[in-house]
Design a protein around this motif. Structure first.
Motif, PDB file in Angstrom:
ATOM      1  N   ASP A   1      25.366  40.073  32.132  1.00  0.00           N
ATOM      2  CA  ASP A   1      26.578  40.822  32.516  1.00  0.00           C
ATOM      3  C   ASP A   1      26.530  41.233  33.981  1.00  0.00           C
ATOM      4  O   ASP A   1      27.532  41.157  34.691  1.00  0.00           O
ATOM      5  CB  ASP A   1      26.757  42.052  31.628  1.00  0.00           C
ATOM      6  N   GLU A   2      25.374  41.664  34.427  1.00  0.00           N
ATOM      7  CA  GLU A   2      25.215  42.064  35.832  1.00  0.00           C
ATOM      8  C   GLU A   2      25.315  40.838  36.742  1.00  0.00           C
ATOM      9  O   GLU A   2      25.916  40.898  37.816  1.00  0.00           O
ATOM     10  CB  GLU A   2      23.871  42.763  36.037  1.00  0.00           C
ATOM     11  N   ALA A   3      24.745  39.725  36.321  1.00  0.00           N
ATOM     12  CA  ALA A   3      24.824  38.504  37.117  1.00  0.00           C
ATOM     13  C   ALA A   3      26.280  38.068  37.291  1.00  0.00           C
ATOM     14  O   ALA A   3      26.705  37.707  38.396  1.00  0.00           O
ATOM     15  CB  ALA A   3      24.003  37.393  36.464  1.00  0.00           C
ATOM     16  N   PHE A   4      27.056  38.112  36.211  1.00  0.00           N
ATOM     17  CA  PHE A   4      28.472  37.746  36.305  1.00  0.00           C
ATOM     18  C   PHE A   4      29.243  38.741  37.166  1.00  0.00           C
ATOM     19  O   PHE A   4      30.131  38.365  37.919  1.00  0.00           O
ATOM     20  CB  PHE A   4      29.094  37.624  34.912  1.00  0.00           C
ATOM     21  N   ARG A   5      28.926  40.023  37.058  1.00  0.00           N
ATOM     22  CA  ARG A   5      29.593  41.030  37.879  1.00  0.00           C
ATOM     23  C   ARG A   5      29.352  40.738  39.361  1.00  0.00           C
ATOM     24  O   ARG A   5      30.260  40.758  40.172  1.00  0.00           O
ATOM     25  CB  ARG A   5      29.097  42.433  37.531  1.00  0.00           C
ATOM     26  N   ARG A   6      28.106  40.430  39.700  1.00  0.00           N
ATOM     27  CA  ARG A   6      27.778  40.120  41.097  1.00  0.00           C
ATOM     28  C   ARG A   6      28.486  38.852  41.571  1.00  0.00           C
ATOM     29  O   ARG A   6      28.976  38.793  42.701  1.00  0.00           O
ATOM     30  CB  ARG A   6      26.263  39.954  41.252  1.00  0.00           C
ATOM     31  N   ALA A   7      28.514  37.840  40.716  1.00  0.00           N
ATOM     32  CA  ALA A   7      29.176  36.584  41.085  1.00  0.00           C
ATOM     33  C   ALA A   7      30.665  36.807  41.301  1.00  0.00           C
ATOM     34  O   ALA A   7      31.245  36.318  42.280  1.00  0.00           O
ATOM     35  CB  ALA A   7      28.942  35.521  40.015  1.00  0.00           C
ATOM     36  N   ARG A   8      31.298  37.567  40.404  1.00  0.00           N
ATOM     37  CA  ARG A   8      32.731  37.854  40.560  1.00  0.00           C
ATOM     38  C   ARG A   8      32.999  38.640  41.839  1.00  0.00           C
ATOM     39  O   ARG A   8      33.988  38.396  42.538  1.00  0.00           O
ATOM     40  CB  ARG A   8      33.255  38.601  39.340  1.00  0.00           C
ATOM     41  N   ALA A   9      32.133  39.583  42.148  1.00  0.00           N
ATOM     42  CA  ALA A   9      32.292  40.376  43.370  1.00  0.00           C
ATOM     43  C   ALA A   9      32.161  39.484  44.600  1.00  0.00           C
ATOM     44  O   ALA A   9      32.919  39.629  45.568  1.00  0.00           O
ATOM     45  CB  ALA A   9      31.261  41.505  43.410  1.00  0.00           C
ATOM     46  N   ALA A  10      31.222  38.559  44.574  1.00  0.00           N
ATOM     47  CA  ALA A  10      31.047  37.649  45.712  1.00  0.00           C
ATOM     48  C   ALA A  10      32.257  36.739  45.868  1.00  0.00           C
ATOM     49  O   ALA A  10      32.730  36.507  46.987  1.00  0.00           O
ATOM     50  CB  ALA A  10      29.774  36.805  45.521  1.00  0.00           C
ATOM     51  N   ILE A  11      32.788  36.245  44.767  1.00  0.00           N
ATOM     52  CA  ILE A  11      33.978  35.388  44.809  1.00  0.00           C
ATOM     53  C   ILE A  11      35.154  36.171  45.366  1.00  0.00           C
ATOM     54  O   ILE A  11      35.884  35.690  46.236  1.00  0.00           O
ATOM     55  CB  ILE A  11      34.304  34.833  43.406  1.00  0.00           C
ATOM     56  N   ALA A  12      35.344  37.399  44.879  1.00  0.00           N
ATOM     57  CA  ALA A  12      36.458  38.231  45.350  1.00  0.00           C
ATOM     58  C   ALA A  12      36.314  38.530  46.836  1.00  0.00           C
ATOM     59  O   ALA A  12      37.296  38.507  47.589  1.00  0.00           O
ATOM     60  CB  ALA A  12      36.517  39.526  44.546  1.00  0.00           C
ATOM     61  N   SER A  13      35.097  38.783  47.274  1.00  0.00           N
ATOM     62  CA  SER A  13      34.847  39.063  48.687  1.00  0.00           C
ATOM     63  C   SER A  13      35.179  37.851  49.557  1.00  0.00           C
ATOM     64  O   SER A  13      35.797  37.985  50.612  1.00  0.00           O
ATOM     65  CB  SER A  13      33.393  39.462  48.880  1.00  0.00           C
ATOM     66  N   GLN A  14      34.785  36.673  49.108  1.00  0.00           N
ATOM     67  CA  GLN A  14      35.078  35.461  49.866  1.00  0.00           C
ATOM     68  C   GLN A  14      36.577  35.188  49.892  1.00  0.00           C
ATOM     69  O   GLN A  14      37.138  34.781  50.911  1.00  0.00           O
ATOM     70  CB  GLN A  14      34.351  34.260  49.277  1.00  0.00           C
ATOM     71  N   ALA A  15      37.261  35.400  48.783  1.00  0.00           N
ATOM     72  CA  ALA A  15      38.707  35.189  48.726  1.00  0.00           C
ATOM     73  C   ALA A  15      39.418  36.163  49.649  1.00  0.00           C
ATOM     74  O   ALA A  15      40.371  35.786  50.351  1.00  0.00           O
ATOM     75  CB  ALA A  15      39.204  35.341  47.296  1.00  0.00           C
ATOM     76  N   LYS A  16      38.973  37.417  49.664  1.00  0.00           N
ATOM     77  CA  LYS A  16      39.576  38.428  50.537  1.00  0.00           C
ATOM     78  C   LYS A  16      39.366  38.046  52.002  1.00  0.00           C
ATOM     79  O   LYS A  16      40.266  38.166  52.816  1.00  0.00           O
ATOM     80  CB  LYS A  16      38.948  39.787  50.232  1.00  0.00           C
ATOM     81  N   ALA A  17      38.174  37.579  52.342  1.00  0.00           N
ATOM     82  CA  ALA A  17      37.885  37.166  53.712  1.00  0.00           C
ATOM     83  C   ALA A  17      38.736  35.966  54.099  1.00  0.00           C
ATOM     84  O   ALA A  17      39.236  35.882  55.229  1.00  0.00           O
ATOM     85  CB  ALA A  17      36.401  36.831  53.861  1.00  0.00           C
ATOM     86  N   ALA A  18      38.939  35.045  53.171  1.00  0.00           N
ATOM     87  CA  ALA A  18      39.758  33.862  53.453  1.00  0.00           C
ATOM     88  C   ALA A  18      41.210  34.259  53.713  1.00  0.00           C
ATOM     89  O   ALA A  18      41.872  33.696  54.584  1.00  0.00           O
ATOM     90  CB  ALA A  18      39.679  32.868  52.301  1.00  0.00           C
ATOM     91  N   LYS A  19      41.711  35.244  52.964  1.00  0.00           N
ATOM     92  CA  LYS A  19      43.083  35.704  53.160  1.00  0.00           C
ATOM     93  C   LYS A  19      43.246  36.371  54.532  1.00  0.00           C
ATOM     94  O   LYS A  19      44.264  36.237  55.176  1.00  0.00           O
ATOM     95  CB  LYS A  19      43.496  36.671  52.061  1.00  0.00           C
ATOM     96  N   ARG A  20      42.209  37.109  54.951  1.00  0.00           N
ATOM     97  CA  ARG A  20      42.262  37.755  56.277  1.00  0.00           C
ATOM     98  C   ARG A  20      42.281  36.722  57.390  1.00  0.00           C
ATOM     99  O   ARG A  20      42.869  36.941  58.428  1.00  0.00           O
ATOM    100  CB  ARG A  20      41.056  38.668  56.463  1.00  0.00           C
ATOM    101  N   ASP A  21      41.614  35.601  57.167  1.00  0.00           N
ATOM    102  CA  ASP A  21      41.509  34.560  58.195  1.00  0.00           C
ATOM    103  C   ASP A  21      42.777  33.730  58.328  1.00  0.00           C
ATOM    104  O   ASP A  21      42.908  32.967  59.278  1.00  0.00           O
ATOM    105  CB  ASP A  21      40.333  33.626  57.887  1.00  0.00           C
ATOM    106  N   THR A  22      43.706  33.858  57.387  1.00  0.00           N
ATOM    107  CA  THR A  22      44.928  33.044  57.459  1.00  0.00           C
ATOM    108  C   THR A  22      46.039  33.795  58.130  1.00  0.00           C
ATOM    109  O   THR A  22      46.059  34.904  58.379  1.00  0.00           O
ATOM    110  CB  THR A  22      45.409  32.603  56.071  1.00  0.00           C
TER     111      THR A  22
END
Length: 91
Positions: A70-91
């Motif tokens: 559960d913690e591993a999935f939480r961390r993975a989801r947080a990393a994905i969300a962080s990358q998606a947020k960064a990608a949106k800022r870059d556009t």
């Protein structure tokens, strides 16, 4: 490369975004916009794959105790969300 005609349906929001990129002179054609978007999507997927590979390699090399799934999935989801947020800022 030989181009092939393809019909794609876009939402109104997607059409406006496409038109905005054309109007500001970034691209000459809708095909250029779509091509760049597909390239960016491919790059994002490669970056995510690289991230996962690094995480797995680090996990195998680590002497630390295991992390519950559960913690591993939480961390993975947080990393994905962080990358998606960064990608949106870059556009």
């Amino acid at each position: 490369m030989v181009a092939k005609a393809l019909q794609v349906e876009l939402t109104l929001e997607q059409q406006e975004l496409l038109q905005r990129h054309l109007d500001n002179g970034e691209y000459e054609s809708p095909s250029d916009v779509i091509g760049d978007a597909l390239h960016a999507l491919d790059e994002r997927n490669k970056a995510f794959d690289h991230f996962l590979r690094r995480e797995v390699e680090a996990a195998f090399a680590s002497k630390a105790p295991s992390v519950p799934i559960d913690e591993a999935f939480r961390r993975a989801r947080a990393a994905i969300a962080s990358q998606a947020k960064a990608a949106k800022r870059d556009t």
